[in-house]
Design an enzyme around this catalytic site. Structure first.
Site: not given
Ligand code: 13P
Length: 287
Positions: A82, A182, A209-210, A50, A212, A104
């Site tokens: 990222d 998140g 993405h995402g 990040s 988790t 991005d």
């Protein structure tokens, strides 16, 4: 092995219908757990960083840690930046030895996102490294970027097609398909139909993405639908903190730091290995 570009790695994953784990590293111990966890399962892996982590440690230290760890194992490893909207940070990462970057521009109107992504595409093509670009707005918090649930926007199919047509050698494309950064508060509503329509018209590996908190069935459906890169950050941070803190609870009098670092390493590595198995990439290094 020396660090490699994400592009050939993800092309193979796309063809073989498995997902490459892309973990957001935190420090040397975390990068080591990601690379050694993947190496134990003979899986290709992406260490991504990040922007705030790059700013915290600096460009050269991260490139040297990850380069050194990659050189000590026999699996393909890519070093990736990222979500980044700052061209200066991207250029500095390229100069420091990153083998792929993400631009991005998802907060920009279509034309501006395309124009700025194209500028970075020219840079990455000239440097021989991979580029990831995003379309739509992925919900949740990643780094310093927050997209509220009601502001998250699925990618528009026609826009995705027009966007990717201009960048045929994109290493990976990140359309918003309903996942979020998140921990999920409810059941994610993944737009599998949109994913299917995108991959029917665009022959570029897709980034999920995402990662988790998604269930095995959701990983399976997304990977079968064309997702070749699966991002995990939040759970890695949780393992980083808990791996350290749990030992403090267990042995409150322990004054030696190394057992804490080992406990943290083991917690992160266990999760990396579980995800590599979940994404089907175990045994795919050099396949
Ligand atoms: P999570 O934080 O939900 O794992 O998502 C990570 C990610 O997509 C990084 O870009």
């Amino acid at each position: 092995m020396p660090l490699i570009s994400m592009r050939p790695m993800l092309k193979e994953a796309q063809a073989g219908r498995y997902g490459v784990a892309a973990y957001n590293m935190i420090d040397y111990n975390s990068a080591r757990s990601i690379i050694e966890g993947a190496a134990e399962l003979k899986a290709p892996v992406i260490v991504q960083v990040s922007v705030k982590t790059v700013r915290h440690w600096g460009y050269a230290p991260i490139a040297s840690w990850v380069g050194m760890l990659a050189a000590s194992v026999d699996i393909p490893v890519a070093l990736h930046l990222d979500h980044c909207s700052d061209s200066d940070v991207i250029k500095r990462c390229i100069d420091a030895g990153w083998t792929s970057v993400m631009f991005d521009g998802s907060a920009l109107p279509f034309e501006q996102n395309l124009a700025r992504s194209l500028d970075i595409y020219r840079l990455t093509e000239a440097a021989g490294i991979g580029l990831e670009a995003e379309m739509g707005a992925i919900g949740g918090t990643e780094d310093d970027k927050f997209v509220a649930e009601d502001k998250a926007l699925l990618a528009d199919l026609a826009d995705c097609v027009a966007f990717c047509k201009e960048m045929p050698r994109l290493a990976v494309f990140a359309p918003a398909i309903g996942t979020a950064h998140g921990f999920y508060k409810g059941e994610p509503k993944i737009a599998y139909d949109l994913l299917r329509d995108i991959t029917a018209r665009i022959d570029i590996p897709i980034a999920l993405h995402g990662g988790t908190g998604l269930a095995q069935e959701q990983f399976d459906r997304c990977i079968a639908g064309g997702c070749a890169k699966v991002n995990i950050s939040t759970m890695h941070k949780r393992c980083y903190i808990d791996g350290f803190a749990d030992l403090k609870v267990e042995k409150p009098k322990l004054g030696e730091p190394l057992p804490f670092i080992v406990s943290q390493y083991e917690a992160m590595k266990r999760d990396v290995m579980a995800m590599v198995r979940a994404f089907g990439s175990a045994g795919k290094a050099g396949a």
